[in-house]
Every structure is written in C-alpha cells, then in structure tokens.
Design a protein around this motif. Structure first.
Motif, PDB file in Angstrom:
ATOM      1  N   GLU A 207       0.483  -1.247  -0.080  1.00 17.10           N
ATOM      2  CA  GLU A 207       0.193  -0.396  -0.037  1.00 17.10           C
ATOM      3  C   GLU A 207       0.885   1.298   0.103  1.00 17.10           C
ATOM      4  OE1 GLU A 207      -3.550   1.804   2.363  1.00 17.10           O
ATOM      5  OE2 GLU A 207      -2.891  -0.419   2.754  1.00 17.10           O
ATOM      6  N   PRO A 208       0.722   2.044  -1.570  1.00 13.27           N
ATOM      7  CA  PRO A 208       1.306   3.144  -0.865  1.00 13.27           C
ATOM      8  C   PRO A 208       0.893   4.134   0.018  1.00 13.27           C
ATOM      9  CG  PRO A 208       0.404   3.702  -3.068  1.00 13.27           C
ATOM     10  CD  PRO A 208      -0.301   2.013  -2.333  1.00 13.27           C
ATOM     11  N   ILE A 221       7.245   8.441  -3.510  1.00 12.17           N
ATOM     12  CA  ILE A 221       6.259   7.357  -2.872  1.00 12.17           C
ATOM     13  C   ILE A 221       6.599   6.345  -2.487  1.00 12.17           C
ATOM     14  CG2 ILE A 221       4.648   5.976  -4.397  1.00 12.17           C
ATOM     15  CD1 ILE A 221       4.097   7.623  -6.718  1.00 12.17           C
ATOM     16  N   ILE A 222       6.096   6.205  -0.899  1.00  8.48           N
ATOM     17  CA  ILE A 222       6.580   5.105   0.095  1.00  8.48           C
ATOM     18  C   ILE A 222       5.787   3.723   0.368  1.00  8.48           C
ATOM     19  CG2 ILE A 222       9.084   7.040   1.095  1.00  8.48           C
ATOM     20  CD1 ILE A 222       7.399   7.414   3.321  1.00  8.48           C
ATOM     21  N   LEU A 223       6.623   2.899   0.654  1.00  2.71           N
ATOM     22  CA  LEU A 223       5.674   1.949   1.454  1.00  2.71           C
ATOM     23  C   LEU A 223       4.802   2.801   2.446  1.00  2.71           C
ATOM     24  CD1 LEU A 223       4.764  -1.004   1.481  1.00  2.71           C
ATOM     25  CD2 LEU A 223       6.369  -1.401   2.505  1.00  2.71           C
ATOM     26  N   LYS A 404      -9.073   6.823  -7.739  1.00  4.40           N
ATOM     27  CA  LYS A 404      -7.996   5.992  -8.150  1.00  4.40           C
ATOM     28  C   LYS A 404      -8.090   7.026  -9.629  1.00  4.40           C
ATOM     29  CE  LYS A 404      -6.731   1.917 -10.579  1.00  4.40           C
ATOM     30  NZ  LYS A 404      -6.132   2.546 -11.973  1.00  4.40           N
ATOM     31  N   PHE A 405      -8.968   7.838 -10.274  1.00 11.12           N
ATOM     32  CA  PHE A 405      -8.628   9.079 -11.026  1.00 11.12           C
ATOM     33  C   PHE A 405      -7.651   9.404 -10.779  1.00 11.12           C
ATOM     34  CE2 PHE A 405     -10.172  12.198 -14.093  1.00 11.12           C
ATOM     35  CZ  PHE A 405      -9.339  11.906 -14.960  1.00 11.12           C
ATOM     36  N   PHE A 406      -8.168  10.173  -9.810  1.00 12.87           N
ATOM     37  CA  PHE A 406      -7.259  11.556  -9.335  1.00 12.87           C
ATOM     38  C   PHE A 406      -5.814  11.164  -9.064  1.00 12.87           C
ATOM     39  CE2 PHE A 406      -6.043  14.306  -5.834  1.00 12.87           C
ATOM     40  CZ  PHE A 406      -6.026  15.237  -6.442  1.00 12.87           C
ATOM     41  N   ILE A 407      -5.819   9.908  -7.658  1.00 16.21           N
ATOM     42  CA  ILE A 407      -4.728   9.326  -7.736  1.00 16.21           C
ATOM     43  C   ILE A 407      -3.766   9.115  -9.584  1.00 16.21           C
ATOM     44  CG2 ILE A 407      -3.194   7.477  -6.878  1.00 16.21           C
ATOM     45  CD1 ILE A 407      -3.461   9.644  -4.407  1.00 16.21           C
ATOM     46  N   ARG A 440       7.942  -1.874  -8.478  1.00 16.43           N
ATOM     47  CA  ARG A 440       7.876  -1.475  -6.675  1.00 16.43           C
ATOM     48  C   ARG A 440       8.416   0.306  -6.211  1.00 16.43           C
ATOM     49  NH1 ARG A 440       9.849  -6.280  -6.343  1.00 16.43           N
ATOM     50  NH2 ARG A 440       8.146  -7.916  -6.231  1.00 16.43           N
ATOM     51  N   ASP A 441       9.017   0.603  -6.551  1.00 19.15           N
ATOM     52  CA  ASP A 441       9.365   1.562  -5.940  1.00 19.15           C
ATOM     53  C   ASP A 441       8.746   2.951  -6.609  1.00 19.15           C
ATOM     54  OD1 ASP A 441      11.959   1.127  -4.596  1.00 19.15           O
ATOM     55  OD2 ASP A 441      13.601   1.683  -6.835  1.00 19.15           O
ATOM     56  N   LEU A 442       8.448   2.689  -7.554  1.00 18.06           N
ATOM     57  CA  LEU A 442       6.846   4.065  -8.226  1.00 18.06           C
ATOM     58  C   LEU A 442       5.409   3.536  -7.911  1.00 18.06           C
ATOM     59  CD1 LEU A 442       8.721   4.954 -11.597  1.00 18.06           C
ATOM     60  CD2 LEU A 442       8.935   5.937  -9.639  1.00 18.06           C
ATOM     61  N   PHE A 443       4.945   2.057  -7.325  1.00 17.88           N
ATOM     62  CA  PHE A 443       4.173   1.032  -6.638  1.00 17.88           C
ATOM     63  C   PHE A 443       3.489   1.627  -7.939  1.00 17.88           C
ATOM     64  CE2 PHE A 443       5.853   2.716  -3.257  1.00 17.88           C
ATOM     65  CZ  PHE A 443       5.022   1.811  -2.682  1.00 17.88           C
ATOM     66  N   THR A 444       3.578   1.615  -9.086  1.00 15.31           N
ATOM     67  CA  THR A 444       3.181   1.362 -10.778  1.00 15.31           C
ATOM     68  C   THR A 444       3.116   0.466 -11.668  1.00 15.31           C
ATOM     69  OG1 THR A 444       2.540   3.253 -12.554  1.00 15.31           O
ATOM     70  CG2 THR A 444       4.626   3.078 -12.186  1.00 15.31           C
ATOM     71  N   ASN A 445       2.681   0.460 -12.569  1.00 16.28           N
ATOM     72  CA  ASN A 445       2.666  -0.696 -13.548  1.00 16.28           C
ATOM     73  C   ASN A 445       3.354  -0.416 -14.764  1.00 16.28           C
ATOM     74  OD1 ASN A 445       2.496  -2.674 -11.876  1.00 16.28           O
ATOM     75  ND2 ASN A 445       0.142  -2.574 -12.251  1.00 16.28           N
ATOM     76  N   GLY A 446       4.022  -0.892 -15.849  1.00 17.97           N
ATOM     77  CA  GLY A 446       4.009  -0.263 -17.368  1.00 17.97           C
ATOM     78  C   GLY A 446       4.064  -1.278 -18.547  1.00 17.97           C
ATOM     79  N   LEU A 447       4.544  -1.183 -19.475  1.00 20.06           N
ATOM     80  CA  LEU A 447       4.287  -2.760 -20.610  1.00 20.06           C
ATOM     81  C   LEU A 447       5.643  -2.367 -21.585  1.00 20.06           C
ATOM     82  CD1 LEU A 447       3.194  -3.699 -22.094  1.00 20.06           C
ATOM     83  CD2 LEU A 447       2.158  -2.784 -24.316  1.00 20.06           C
ATOM     84  N   VAL A 448       6.096  -3.799 -21.102  1.00 17.27           N
ATOM     85  CA  VAL A 448       7.813  -3.263 -22.231  1.00 17.27           C
ATOM     86  C   VAL A 448       6.809  -3.856 -23.304  1.00 17.27           C
ATOM     87  CG1 VAL A 448       8.986  -4.799 -22.998  1.00 17.27           C
ATOM     88  CG2 VAL A 448       9.090  -3.624 -20.239  1.00 17.27           C
TER      89      VAL A 448
END
Length: 501
Positions: A207-208, A221-223, A404-407, A440-448
């Motif tokens: 949880e961020p 953004i930290i844990l 979620k939209f705002f975050i 993990r450091d950004l608490f987000t996902n990305g696409l390769v």
C-alpha cells in the motif's frame, strides 16, 4: 468531481438545520443513556485523520480468564434524522472520499469533525458494542446499547507502538491511561494468535503512502508503514462488525449486510491454472474453504511472485457489496458480517445503527403486545432496504473510481519526472503483445511491448503463460525480476511504456 458527479458544497438549509441543534437537546439525551464517561475510552487513528468515529476500551474480568472489549461508535443517527434533507444528501453521497490532503465528507464538517467526532475530553453520544472474549480471543457474547462516553485521549498508531515499547516521554504523557494501554497490548497478543482471526488475509503489503510538496504535487511515494496497533484496532472493529451482524440476524432486523461471495468454479479453475506455473496447488476440491487459501498464502512468504498470486486472487473474487440479504463474507471468513463502525463516513453503518436502535427501543413492545404495528422489528421494509443497498454499493464504486482517477493523475505527474531513468521491477502479466512490469519504487505498472525486444522474435505461449524467443529460446516468466527504463507515458490510456535493460 465533475467527472464522477461528486458534490462538495452543502445547501444552506442543511447547514442551518445543524446549527439549530441546541446543547440542551443533547444534554437531555445524555440523561437517558448509560453513562460510561468514567471509562478510559481512547481513539487510535492515523496522524492525519479527519474524523474519529470509533473508540476502544478493554479489561480482563477479575478472577477469570475472560476479557471485556468495548467498541464505542459515534451515534450519528441522533443527528441525522430519517427522511430529512441531510439524510437524503448523505444517502446521495453514500461515503466520504479521502483524497490526498483533502476529504469530501458524507456529512457536513459541523457533524463529521465536531458534534459526531469522538474528540478527546468531550462528552459524546454513542452506540456501544460490548463483547466478552475468551482467553483465546474468541467471541463468547455481545450486547449493544446507547451510551454517553468521553474519549480520554487521541492516539496515533505510532504512539501506541512506542508506548508498548516503553517509550519514556509518551508513557509520561499518557500516564493516566497507562493501565488501559497495557491491556491493549495483552489483548493484541491474544487476538494476534487467535485461530479464527488469523484466517483473515490482509493485502496491505504494497500500500503506497504519498509524500507531498506544499504545492500539492507528489514529492515521493513510499511504502505505508503498518504496525501491530493497526492490526489490533482493525480486529476490534471486525469483532464489533461481526457482533452487529449476528445481532441483526438473531433479531430478524431488516438492515444492510456486507457481503463478499466466494470465487466461482471458473475463477477457481483459472486461479489454479496460474498456480500450476509456480508449482503451487490450492486444495479443497470444487469449493475451497478459506483455510485452503490461507495454507496457500503461508507458502508464499518472501516469494518474489507473492504479489502476482495476491493480485490474481483479488481478480478471482467479486467486489464486496451491500444487500438486505446475508450471503457471508468470504474475504473475512465470516458467515455474518456488516458495517457498524464508521457511520461518519459510510451511510450503510448509519443504517445499521438505526436498525439496532429501533429494535432496542421497541423490544419490550415487540414482546408484550399483539398489535401488529407495535410488533415491527425493523424501521425499514425490505423493498426500501433493497433500494438503499443498491445506492450504497453504487456510491462506493463511484468513490473508488474517483479516488483512483485522481491518484493516477498525481502519479503520472510525478512519474513524468522519471522518464529516462532505470528501475527494478517484476513481471506481473504476460500477453501476446508484451509483458507488464510492476515498478515497486513507483507503485505503478508499465508495458514492455514485444516490438521493443530487438534481440529475437518473441511469441506468446498461452498454455505456459510465457513469452518465448524463437531463435535463442530465451523466455520471460511471470515473477521474473527485470530492469527497465521509462520510455514514455500515454496519458489518455494511463499506460507507461518501458524499455528492457
């Protein structure tokens, strides 16, 4: 707010209706209630909490191995009358929305932050759930009643932990409630070891916590730090919610239950298919019990793919919802469950309070008269409760989407400053067009994207859920640790494009 039709401004007539509430009316009400002001109730919340709707107190019953646990909840229903303009507005809003650095409350601040908030050293009207627990923390008995209490201190989770660790300065500051805090520590240990309560799986590991600039933009953004005090309060609230659901069911009161259905057979099959990729199994046959899931998760400790399994389990279960019928709560392993502990911020809790209070005030009539109207056990009928359940479930979804939209907007504003930088991540999902990486450091996902993998031609193996290189046989698996660089951001689709390093 515009996108999700969220109202922040209160109509003047609603605000004025609160201003005319006279202290004499509140003082008169106190005289009809059980006086618990001498008991050292305390509130335990986050440092930046906006409102305080629950207070706790406990002690060990002398010459026994039993415990008494009191959970006192603000009596919002005294101030919000059924059918009033304020009540209609609260139902429309359904829930408070806690945006970073700001809150859009379900109730006006005169109530949420003052009259209904269990502020320290203030007399407050409340509904108390008094529970008797065994020496192992099992719920043996419970009772509900209207009371007047006084919070003897406003504590944070961090302060409680420090006091439990014998912090000298805090121990001096809260010397008057030293015994109560000591009892909390003992009861916390008991509840922590309780077999029934240990069934509960908390998905709080990732949880961020957002650290902000004065400008309102994200600085870091930290844990989020969760400690044993968080768990203690959460378990106390769960016990009170469970007791309240049992009370509703026992007395056939028409109210709202909080339901969470178990996964369907198809969802279980798909989940087991994923587990097989990690050489894991879920026992329990066609309909696994919660204990079967618990045994599985005990095997996941410190595993790099733990988050993937947790994510897939969440996907395989439907979202919890409100209903006038009880279906049980799979996620908490409870046959009966409701929301009782947060009426300042959730409308369903207010409905549960009204149901309990109506029954308590009329139970003598219900037992001693043949009059059909006097025998009514519930304030609401089934049809009106169905409608309210639908509205509350819809409001909750709307609030979640708005948050979620705002975050996402704030996070993307923060992440755009990270374009071109390298990060470590883990593969959480694989498709024919590439794989998604959790940073993990950004608490987000990305696409390769597969088109960026220049060293080979890669194809998707649906059966094994892998991305395979045709010439050099390199494979990408779920749970693989990878190093990536942020290439760009697609704001419209909320997608982060990554390069594999």
């Amino acid at each position: 707010m515009k996108k999700y039709q969220i109202r922040a401004v209160w109509k003047k007539k609603i605000v004025n209706s609160i201003r005319v509430i006279k202290p004499q009316k509140i003082n008169k009400e106190k005289s009809f209630r059980k006086d618990l002001r001498s008991l050292p109730f305390v509130t335990i919340d986050e440092k930046d909490a906006y409102d305080f709707d629950d207070a706790v107190y406990c002690y060990k019953i002398p010459n026994t191995s039993l415990w008494k646990l009191f959970v006192a909840i603000s009596d919002v229903s005294f101030f919000v009358e059924k059918g009033s303009d304020l009540d209609k507005e609260a139902l429309y809003r359904g829930t408070s929305i806690y945006f970073p650095l700001n809150v859009l409350p379900m109730l006006p601040e005169q109530l949420s932050n003052n009259l209904c908030s269990l502020l320290p050293n203030k007399d407050r009207l409340s509904i108390v759930c008094e529970m008797t627990l065994s020496h192992k923390g099992n719920l043996l008995n419970y009772m509900h009643y209207e009371a007047v209490i006084k919070s003897h201190a406003r504590l944070t989770y961090e302060e409680v932990i420090k006091i439990w660790k014998n912090d000298v300065n805090l121990s001096k500051k809260f010397f008057k409630i030293k015994k109560t805090l000591k009892n909390f520590r003992f009861l916390s240990s008991i509840l922590h070891k309780n077999k029934n309560l240990k069934k509960i799986i908390f998905f709080h590991n990732s949880e961020p916590n957002f650290i902000f600039h004065h400008s309102g933009k994200i600085k870091n953004i930290i844990l989020k730090n969760r400690n044993r005090a968080h768990t203690f309060v959460e378990l106390c609230m769960i016990l009170a919610n469970k007791s309240s659901a049992l009370f509703l069911k026992k007395n056939n009161i028409i109210s709202l239950f909080r339901n969470h259905k178990c996964p369907t057979s198809i969802q279980i099959r798909n989940f087991r298919n994923l587990l097989s990729k990690f050489n894991l199994t879920l026992k329990g046959g066609k309909q696994p019990l919660f204990e079967d899931y618990l045994k599985l998760f005990e095997k996941l400790k410190n595993k790099p793919y733990k988050e993937i399994i947790e994510l897939e389990l969440l996907k395989s279960t439907k979202k919890a919802f409100y209903s006038e019928k009880n279906f049980g709560h799979f996620g908490l392993s409870e046959k009966f469950y409701t929301h009782f502990t947060s009426p300042i911020r959730r409308y369903p809790d207010l409905m549960v309070h009204r149901g309990i209070k109506y029954f308590l005030k009329n139970k003598n009539n219900i037992k001693n008269t043949n009059n059909i109207n006097a025998k009514r056990k519930s304030l609401y009928n089934v049809e009106s409760m169905k409608k309210i359940a639908r509205i509350c479930s819809k409001s909750e979804k709307k609030a979640d989407k708005a948050y979620k939209f705002f975050i996402d907007i704030l996070k993307f504003d923060f992440i755009k400053r990270k374009i071109g930088k390298e990060f470590h991540g883990v593969i959480i999902h694989i498709t024919e067009f590439g794989f998604f990486v959790k940073i993990r450091d950004l608490f987000t996902n990305g696409l390769v994207h597969v088109s960026t993998l220049k060293d080979d031609y890669y194809y998707y193996n649906r059966k094994n859920m892998t991305l395979n290189g045709k010439r050099f046989k390199k494979k990408f698996f779920l749970g693989d640790s990878v190093k990536v660089k942020i290439k760009s951001m697609r704001y419209k689709n909320k997608i982060l494009d990554l390069f594999l390093i």
